[in-house]
Design a protein around this motif. Structure first.
Motif, PDB file in Angstrom:
ATOM      1  N   GLU A   9      -0.084 -12.632 -11.479  1.00  0.00           N
ATOM      2  CA  GLU A   9      -0.133 -12.433 -10.033  1.00  0.00           C
ATOM      3  C   GLU A   9       1.442 -12.073  -9.775  1.00  0.00           C
ATOM      4  OE1 GLU A   9      -2.742 -12.329  -8.141  1.00  0.00           O
ATOM      5  OE2 GLU A   9      -3.744 -12.777  -9.788  1.00  0.00           O
ATOM      6  N   GLY A  10       2.098 -11.253 -10.551  1.00  0.00           N
ATOM      7  CA  GLY A  10       3.361 -11.002 -10.351  1.00  0.00           C
ATOM      8  C   GLY A  10       4.348 -11.387 -11.450  1.00  0.00           C
ATOM      9  N   ALA A  11       5.672 -11.063 -11.155  1.00  0.00           N
ATOM     10  CA  ALA A  11       6.675 -11.300 -12.213  1.00  0.00           C
ATOM     11  C   ALA A  11       7.892 -12.329 -11.481  1.00  0.00           C
ATOM     12  CB  ALA A  11       7.351 -10.015 -12.624  1.00  0.00           C
ATOM     13  N   TYR A  12       7.939 -13.218 -12.143  1.00  0.00           N
ATOM     14  CA  TYR A  12       8.846 -14.387 -11.607  1.00  0.00           C
ATOM     15  C   TYR A  12      10.047 -14.135 -12.446  1.00  0.00           C
ATOM     16  CZ  TYR A  12      11.006 -18.837 -10.729  1.00  0.00           C
ATOM     17  OH  TYR A  12      11.891 -19.793 -10.492  1.00  0.00           O
ATOM     18  N   ASP A  13      11.107 -13.910 -11.696  1.00  0.00           N
ATOM     19  CA  ASP A  13      12.337 -13.840 -12.066  1.00  0.00           C
ATOM     20  C   ASP A  13      13.310 -15.316 -12.208  1.00  0.00           C
ATOM     21  OD1 ASP A  13      15.363 -13.510 -12.395  1.00  0.00           O
ATOM     22  OD2 ASP A  13      15.164 -11.452 -12.177  1.00  0.00           O
ATOM     23  N   ILE A  14      13.485 -16.144 -13.395  1.00  0.00           N
ATOM     24  CA  ILE A  14      13.924 -17.267 -13.422  1.00  0.00           C
ATOM     25  C   ILE A  14      15.232 -17.348 -13.032  1.00  0.00           C
ATOM     26  CG2 ILE A  14      14.409 -16.986 -15.849  1.00  0.00           C
ATOM     27  CD1 ILE A  14      13.479 -19.991 -16.249  1.00  0.00           C
TER      28      ILE A  14
ATOM     29  N   MET B 259       9.932 -13.770  -6.890  1.00  0.00           N
ATOM     30  CA  MET B 259       8.581 -13.061  -7.525  1.00  0.00           C
ATOM     31  C   MET B 259       8.502 -11.634  -6.947  1.00  0.00           C
ATOM     32  SD  MET B 259       6.350 -15.304  -9.073  1.00  0.00           S
ATOM     33  CE  MET B 259       5.027 -14.032  -9.037  1.00  0.00           C
ATOM     34  N   TYR B 260       8.567 -10.977  -8.130  1.00  0.00           N
ATOM     35  CA  TYR B 260       8.108  -9.348  -8.224  1.00  0.00           C
ATOM     36  C   TYR B 260       6.857  -9.006  -8.393  1.00  0.00           C
ATOM     37  CZ  TYR B 260      13.563  -9.075  -7.951  1.00  0.00           C
ATOM     38  OH  TYR B 260      14.763  -9.402  -7.766  1.00  0.00           O
TER      39      TYR B 260
ATOM     40  N   CYS C 234       1.571  -5.402  -4.043  1.00  0.00           N
ATOM     41  CA  CYS C 234       2.141  -4.100  -4.621  1.00  0.00           C
ATOM     42  C   CYS C 234       1.196  -3.337  -5.311  1.00  0.00           C
ATOM     43  CB  CYS C 234       3.393  -4.677  -5.657  1.00  0.00           C
ATOM     44  SG  CYS C 234       4.607  -5.369  -4.757  1.00  0.00           S
ATOM     45  N   LYS C 235       1.079  -1.964  -4.703  1.00  0.00           N
ATOM     46  CA  LYS C 235       0.058  -1.034  -5.258  1.00  0.00           C
ATOM     47  C   LYS C 235       0.872  -0.043  -6.178  1.00  0.00           C
ATOM     48  CE  LYS C 235      -1.948   0.002  -1.476  1.00  0.00           C
ATOM     49  NZ  LYS C 235      -3.250   0.692  -0.623  1.00  0.00           N
TER      50      LYS C 235
ATOM     51  N   SER D 264      10.411  -3.101  -9.195  1.00  0.00           N
ATOM     52  CA  SER D 264      10.317  -4.477  -8.880  1.00  0.00           C
ATOM     53  C   SER D 264      11.602  -4.389  -7.535  1.00  0.00           C
ATOM     54  CB  SER D 264      10.819  -5.563  -9.637  1.00  0.00           C
ATOM     55  OG  SER D 264       9.775  -5.473 -10.676  1.00  0.00           O
ATOM     56  N   PHE D 265      12.835  -4.165  -8.006  1.00  0.00           N
ATOM     57  CA  PHE D 265      13.803  -4.021  -7.093  1.00  0.00           C
ATOM     58  C   PHE D 265      13.476  -3.074  -5.673  1.00  0.00           C
ATOM     59  CE2 PHE D 265      16.756  -4.468 -10.908  1.00  0.00           C
ATOM     60  CZ  PHE D 265      16.391  -5.859 -10.871  1.00  0.00           C
ATOM     61  N   ILE D 266      12.889  -1.765  -5.775  1.00  0.00           N
ATOM     62  CA  ILE D 266      12.593  -1.131  -4.827  1.00  0.00           C
ATOM     63  C   ILE D 266      11.545  -1.641  -3.936  1.00  0.00           C
ATOM     64  CG2 ILE D 266      11.539   1.172  -4.206  1.00  0.00           C
ATOM     65  CD1 ILE D 266      12.794   2.256  -6.916  1.00  0.00           C
ATOM     66  N   LEU D 267      10.272  -2.303  -4.401  1.00  0.00           N
ATOM     67  CA  LEU D 267       9.329  -2.693  -3.546  1.00  0.00           C
ATOM     68  C   LEU D 267       9.871  -3.896  -3.079  1.00  0.00           C
ATOM     69  CD1 LEU D 267       6.268  -2.213  -5.919  1.00  0.00           C
ATOM     70  CD2 LEU D 267       7.051  -0.741  -3.881  1.00  0.00           C
TER      71      LEU D 267
END
Length: 329
Positions: free
Chosen positions: A72-77, A82-83, A88-89, A309-312
Motif C-alpha cells: 500500500e505504498g512505500a515507507y521511507d524510514i 509514505m510514498y 497514486c495512479k 515518489s517525490f513528484i507525486l
C-alpha cells in the motif's frame, strides 16, 4: 490483528507479469487514465559504441520488481513518509513500437505516443533506449512548454553531427536546445575525456548552459546546485544512467569513472521536485547485456521510483495546501 492462518496473495518480485513496479498495464493509450504513464522506448540505433540499450526497458522492469511488494505504498524510514500510496495512479504503457533500421518512423512513433499521454493528462516517464530517444520526446512536449531541461549525465551530448548524422545519442541535448519551447539548460555530472569536443562545450556555454562535474557539485553542495535552477517553473529531467558512477551502474554502453553516487542523485531529484513543476522525465542508456548482476536495471528502476515518489508527493502536498487555503477563506 491479521489472522496468521489467513491466505494472502503476496505477489512476490519473482512471480507474475513483469510490468514496471508491477503497476497495472495499459497498452491502449486511448484508454489511459493515470497520473503517471511509464513507457519504454527500446531503441539503440543512435549509439556510437556498444549497442544493447534497446533492451533497457526490459532490464529496468525486471529490476523494478524488487520494489513491488504491494504494501500500500512505500515507507521511507529516514523521512517517516509514505510514498506512492493507493491514490497514486501509475501505469505501465508497454513499449513504443520500433521499426528496425528506420530512425524517422521510430522517432515519429515515440512522438505520437508521448503526445497521446500528455493529451490524457498523465505525466510521461520514459525508459530508454539510448539517449537519442530524448529528441522525439522533447518534440512532443511543445504543448506543455516552455520548460527548462535538467540533465544528469557523464557526457554533454552537444555534438552537432557526426558525418551528417544529427540524431545520435551524442547530439540529444543540442537538438533539445534548438527547440523553441526549451528555455534554459542545466547539465550536471559531466566529466572526463571524450565527453565532448571543446567546440561543443563552447557552443553549449554560448547557449547559456550551466555545466557542472561531480567534483564541482560536491564542492558547491546540492543546495547550491539547486539554487542555479529557476524556482517555480517547468522542468523536464533527462537521466543518463552513466551519470552515476559505474561502480553503481556498470551496465551501460559508455561508462565513465568519477560519477555521481545514488544519495547525491536522490537528493538532487527530491530538490528538483520541490523546486517547481516536473512535466516528465526519462532514464536512458541502461544496457542489460553488460549488466551481468542486474544491478544497473535495479538502480535505474529505484531512481525512477524515487523521482515519481517525490513528484507525486509534492502534487499531493500542493493539493492539501490549496484545500486548506480554500477552507480558511
Amino acid at each position: 490483528m491479521a489472522n496468521q492462518n489467513e491466505k494472502q496473495i503476496l505477489n512476490l518480485p519473482f512471480t507474475g507479469i513483469c510490468s514496471f513496479g508491477k503497476y497495472p498495464i495499459c497498452t491502449n493509450l486511448e484508454e489511459l487514465d493515470a497520473d503517471v504513464a511509464v513507457i519504454g522506448v527500446p531503441y539503440d540505433m543512435g549509439t556510437q559504441w556498444k549497442s544493447g540499450a534497446r533492451m533497457g526497458p526490459r532490464g529496468i522492469r525486471e529490476g523494478s520488481t524488487l520494489y513491488s511488494f504491494g504494501l500500500e505504498g512505500a515507507y521511507d524510514i529516514e523521512k517517516d513518509i509514505m510514498y506512492l500510496g493507493p491514490d497514486c495512479k501509475v501505469v505501465d504503457c508497454g513499449d513504443v513500437d520500433m521499426v528496425h533500421g528506420d530512425l524517422e518512423q521510430s522517432f515519429d512513433n515515440v512522438e505520437e505516443s508521448i503526445r497521446k499521454i500528455i493529451s490524457k493528462g498523465a505525466m510521461p516517464v520514459v525508459m530508454g533506449g539510448d539517449h537519442s530517444v530524448t529528441i522525439p520526446v522533447g518534440r512532443a512536449l511543445d504543448s506543455v512548454g516552455p520548460f527548462h531541461v535538467i540533465q544528469l549525465d557523464a557526457h554533454l551530448d552537444w555534438a552537432d553531427h557526426r558525418s551528417g548524422q544529427r540524431f545520435g545519442h551524442g547530439s540529444s541535448l543540442r537538438r533539445l536546445a534548438e527547440m523553441d519551447h526549451v528555455d534554459k539548460m542545466f547539465q550536471f555530472g559531466i566529466r572526463g575525456i571524450s565527453s565532448s569536443k571543446k567546440e561543443d562545450v563552447d557552443a553549449a556555454k554560448d547557449y547559456g548552459s550551466e555545466i557542472l562535474s561531480p567534483r564541482q557539485m560536491r564542492k558547491m553542495g546540492i543546495d547550491s546546485v539547486l539554487d542555479l535552477i529557476p524556482e517555480g517553473e517547468n522542468y523536464y529531467v533527462t537521466i543518463d544512467i552513466d551519470g552515476l558512477d559505474p561502480s553503481l551502474a556498470p551496465g551501460t554502453g559508455t561508462p565513465s569513472p568519477g560519477g555521481l553516487y545514488y544519495d547525491e542523485v536522490n537528493e538532487l531529484l527530491e530538490g528538483i521536485a520541490k523546486r517547481g513543476n516536473v512535466i516528465g522525465f526519462d532514464l536512458v542508456e541502461v544496457a542489460p547485456p553488460y549488466d551481468t548482476t542486474g544491478i544497473t536495471g535495479q538502480v535505474g528502476a529505484r531512481i525512477m521510483l524515487d523521482f515519481i515518489s517525490f513528484i507525486l508527493k509534492e502534487k499531493e502536498n500542493n493539493r492539501e495546501l490549496a484545500s486548506s487555503v480554500q477552507a480558511n477563506r
